[in-house]
Design an enzyme around this catalytic site. Structure first.
Site, PDB file in Angstrom:
ATOM      1  N   ALA A  71      -0.706  -3.559  -0.944  1.00 55.52           N
ATOM      2  CA  ALA A  71      -1.517  -4.378  -0.050  1.00 55.52           C
ATOM      3  C   ALA A  71      -2.743  -4.866  -0.801  1.00 55.52           C
ATOM      4  CB  ALA A  71      -1.946  -3.554   1.171  1.00 55.52           C
ATOM      5  N   GLU A  78      -6.821   0.265   2.812  1.00 52.50           N
ATOM      6  CA  GLU A  78      -7.343  -1.117   2.789  1.00 52.50           C
ATOM      7  C   GLU A  78      -8.565  -1.240   3.687  1.00 52.50           C
ATOM      8  OE1 GLU A  78      -6.089  -2.860   0.457  1.00 52.50           O
ATOM      9  OE2 GLU A  78      -4.444  -1.439   0.161  1.00 52.50           O
TER      10      GLU A  78
HETATM   11 ZN   LIG Z   1      -7.155  -0.437  -3.038  1.00 51.42          ZN
END
Ligand SMILES: [Zn+2]
Length: 826
Positions: A256, A290
């Site tokens: 991600a 994230e």
């Molecule tokens: Zn990272």
């Protein structure tokens, strides 16, 4: 493209300040290209010449302060700017190319329905493939982006996108952003929305994945909400970037990317097939990771790439901590010990190792090569050590102090250390020197003391003469299953341990709670009790530490691979699902390398089979064991029977299961191109297309091997995922003779890929295609000759060097245990 050096970045940041970016993108210009206009306002502090970064297909027009510049194609991605005023306006009109390698503005077509999806990945150093910019992390600026799209598309980005007319979108990002985390997502994405604590939440994926996103929407929003609450509680600073979109995009290279307000994830995290619990835990963990970056990385950004680790170590630590503490996925630290540490420890013992901090990145390209298990896992382990050293209160107070002081700006490791020092009377700088500025893994071992009792010895694993303090727990496991834990801070080479009524029986395990970063070396006499201990120790993290000790001993040629296999056979069926899942998959990757035993596959298949037979239908355990068995078994009747509908009760016979069986049968030569084509027609999805490529690449047939190889080394039109599918399946432990000619060709032809491909794809293809099953001195020599060339792309060099290190280990195992291997092999 010439990679930006640290010195150039420092000079440019000292010379200019970016006031605003006004970017216009027209995404309606066909399949190959899009139009990009960048209007950059910036001040020049000293009037010195500078340069802007841009990588166009063709440059149309450049004006500086209204003056038309006479420019041709930028030199190596740089456009030089002279005659600057105090305030400047630069306009760059360019035609840009869509990418198919996951960097820049990636365009993909879903073969299932023909729909087109775009997303921007600007990370290191791809932003100039989308718009002209000063591409370095410490030149932050507010943005305004206007986008023209087909009318049926939606647009998402770092701020709320407003549709001003059909197909006309505008985003105003008032907060200053670094170029590397600007993004744009555009296409007919499927969306779900929700609110939490004043934050608008969005989940998005391709239309063809819509039912699979919808089925997990509660889980995904629940994890999101729980993580937001916890970060707000820990930091006391509100999430600073408005809405929060999580977009699952096609053909994404990383897990991600943390773009503020618009995180992009690889879309195989939307599970079409049954997902194991380990995979669900890993997805929750990625989401938490994230989100941690929104504060650490996005709100406060590293000044230069040498502090990349700071972003990643912190997000890794917080991701595991928060997922474990507040979500239903609370066994993440087991995965950390078993899997992430295997990755990081391998990296820290290779010739490419580097200190956690100050990875020495003199330029952006080199920084990308340091994006490894050291930056993530070792860094996170070091932060766990710091956490034990300072205590939770001081640790968090330092972090919050850092976030407060540098909000919307940039900072360095020294700034962070200063913040911790302000909140603690411990010597943070000395700690940082020992843990963050040195490389290598220490080894911890237990030694009997002459006067009775034991001591824990620390053997320095760093090339530097350094004494790292280890704050750990040492546990004594008795043979009756009871245990005694003892906290210990190792400051010298040998630290005696106070264990009440210690009688030398059972097992003493240093770092039993996996709090440090060290190899645990077991006494050879302890090996006899290990299988029993692996069955009787309750805590899965402590068992993972013990498994980790075995793994490192195997890789170091300190443990006979036959013993490792015997321990797996004896103890694995008694382990929890996640441990079974991760260790069986690791063992699959050791077949033909670190487990040079001819019957290894068959015996591991026996383990998987026993676990499968004892697991209840339709359970996670059954799924884990069945998938491992498919990879390992040489029983063609079993594969065929399962594929013909005779799989065990409770196992869902979906596309995924069929493809797994088809791949195994293709690699064994039991199916051919016609069968693959029939499967492709059955499953016309993008996953089906990739699985078909994997199957083709794995066929033991010289003609398809030749075609696969040609594609890997010459086909520029293949997308990143298609290339990975071919590269990962080209060499196979059972096809060493068939592909023997390609070993030398690898070292000849793969380095030339640098003329075709760049960045992540280049390094990954070099890594995935490596001929790792040819474990011979000749293969070592070929790699050495290749590395001796001066003209080698840094990513390719890194991949070859790392694989060569592993090859040497595999050879060392063969040499040391050759007699026992020949005796025991059957
Ligand atoms: Zn990272």
């Amino acid at each position: 493209m010439r990679s930006l050096t640290r010195t150039e970045a420092r000079d440019r940041a000292a010379s200019i300040t970016v006031t605003s970016y006004d970017v216009q993108l027209d995404l309606t210009q066909g399949e190959e290209h899009f139009e990009s206009r960048s209007v950059i306002e910036f001040t020049s502090l000293d009037g010195h010449d500078t340069f802007v970064d841009v990588l166009p297909a063709s440059l149309l027009r450049v004006t500086l302060n209204g003056r038309l510049l006479d420019v041709e194609t930028p030199q190596e991605g740089r456009l030089f700017l002279a005659g600057l005023r105090a305030s400047n306006m630069l306009t760059v009109d360019a035609t840009m190319a869509y990418s198919n390698d996951g960097e820049g503005l990636h365009r993909s077509v879903d073969p299932e329905d023909g729909l087109v999806y775009l997303y921007a990945m600007s990370f290191l150093p791809a932003a100039p493939r989308i718009f002209a910019c000063f591409d370095q992390p410490d030149l932050k600026s507010p943005y305004r982006i206007k986008v023209t799209t087909p009318p049926e598309w939606i647009v998402l980005g770092n701020a709320r996108a407003t549709q001003t007319a059909p197909g006309s979108w505008e985003l105003v990002v008032a907060r200053p952003l670094a170029t590397y985390f600007t993004t744009l997502v555009a296409g007919p994405y499927h969306s779900r929305s929700a609110d939490h604590d004043g934050i608008s939440l969005g989940l998005h994926c391709r239309q063809s994945l819509a039912p699979h996103l919808d089925k997990d929407v509660d889980e995904l929003f629940t994890v999101t909400r729980q993580c937001f609450d916890e970060y707000h509680r820990l930091f006391g600073i509100r999430y600073p970037f408005g809405d929060y979109h999580q977009v699952f995009v096609p053909e994404f290279n990383a897990g991600a990317m943390e773009n503020p307000g618009c995180v992009t994830f690889r879309d195989d995290l939307i599970f079409k097939a049954q997902a194991t619990e380990a995979l669900r835990t890993s997805r929750a963990n990625t989401m938490a990771h994230e989100m941690a970056h929104q504060w650490f990385g996005n709100l406060v950004t590293m000044r230069w790439w040498d502090d990349l680790w700071l972003n990643e170590s912190f997000a890794e630590y917080m991701g595991y901590r928060v997922t474990t503490d507040v979500t239903a996925f609370n066994d993440g630290w087991v995965e950390f010990a078993l899997s992430r540490k295997a990755w990081g420890m391998a990296a820290d013992q290779r010739s490419t190792t580097h200190p956690v901090a100050g990875n020495g990145a003199v330029d952006a390209q080199q920084a990308l090569s340091s994006f490894d298990g050291i930056s993530y896992t070792k860094g996170a382990s070091a932060l766990r050590q710091l956490h034990s050293y300072l205590g939770d209160e001081a640790f968090l107070a330092g972090v919050v102090d850092h976030l407060d002081r540098h909000s919307y700006g940039n900072a360095t490791l020294n700034d962070l250390l200063g913040s911790w020092q302000r909140h603690s009377d411990k010597d943070v700088l000395t700690w940082a020197q020992a843990w963050l500025r040195t490389s290598g893994v220490d080894t911890l071992a237990v030694a009997a003391q002459p006067a009775g009792g034991v001591a824990v010895e620390r053997h320095n694993g760093s090339p530097q003469d350094v004494s790292r303090p280890h704050a750990i727990t040492v546990s004594w496991y008795r043979s009756d299953g009871s245990h005694q834990d003892s906290p210990l801070v190792l400051t010298g080479p040998s630290t005696p341990l106070a264990l009440e009524s210690f009688d030398g029986s059972g097992l003493v395990l240093p770092d039993s709670a996996d709090e440090s970063w060290a190899k645990v070396r077991l006494d050879p006499s302890a090996l006899a009790v290990v299988p029993d201990m692996l069955r009787s120790i309750d805590d899965p993290v402590s068992r993972a530490v013990l498994w980790g000790a075995l793994r490192e001993a195997l890789r170091d040629a300190e443990l006979d691979p036959a013993s490792y296999l015997e321990i797996l056979e004896a103890a694995l069926p008694g382990q929890d699902d996640q441990t079974v899942d991760l260790l069986l998959n690791a063992a699959v990757s050791y077949v033909g390398t670190f487990l040079p035993i001819p019957s290894a596959s068959q015996r591991l298949a026996g383990v998987a089979s026993r676990i499968l037979e004892s697991s209840r239908p339709a359970t996670n355990r059954q799924l884990v064991a069945a998938r491992a068995l498919i990879k390992l078994t040489t029983d063609s009747d079993l594969l065929r029977a399962w594929r013909d509908g005779g799989s065990p009760e409770g196992l869902v016979a979906d596309d995924d299961l069929r493809w797994r069986l088809t791949l195994a049968m293709c690699a064994a030569g039991q199916l051919g191109m016609d069968d693959i084509e029939a499967e492709r027609r059955r499953d016309p999805s993008s996953q089906g297309a990739l699985r078909a490529l994997e199957c083709e690449a794995s066929l033991p047939d010289p003609v398809t091997k030749a075609a696969g190889w040609r594609a890997i080394v010459s086909d520029r039109s293949l997308s990143n995922y298609s290339l990975y599918a071919l590269a990962q399946n080209f060499f196979h432990p059972d096809q060493v003779e068939l592909t023997a000619d390609y070993v030398a060709r690898y070292f000849e032809e793969i380095p030339r890929n640098a003329t075709l491909r760049t960045g992540w794809v280049l390094e990954r293809v070099a890594h995935f295609t490596y001929p790792r099953y040819t474990v011979t001195p000749e293969a070592v020599q070929l790699a050495e000759i290749c590395l001796a060339r001066s003209q080698l792309d840094p990513g390719t060099r890194h991949a070859i060097s790392d694989n060569l290190d592993d090859l040497r280990r595999a050879l060392a195992i063969r040499e040391r245990y050759s007699s026992s291997l020949s005796q025991r092999s059957d």
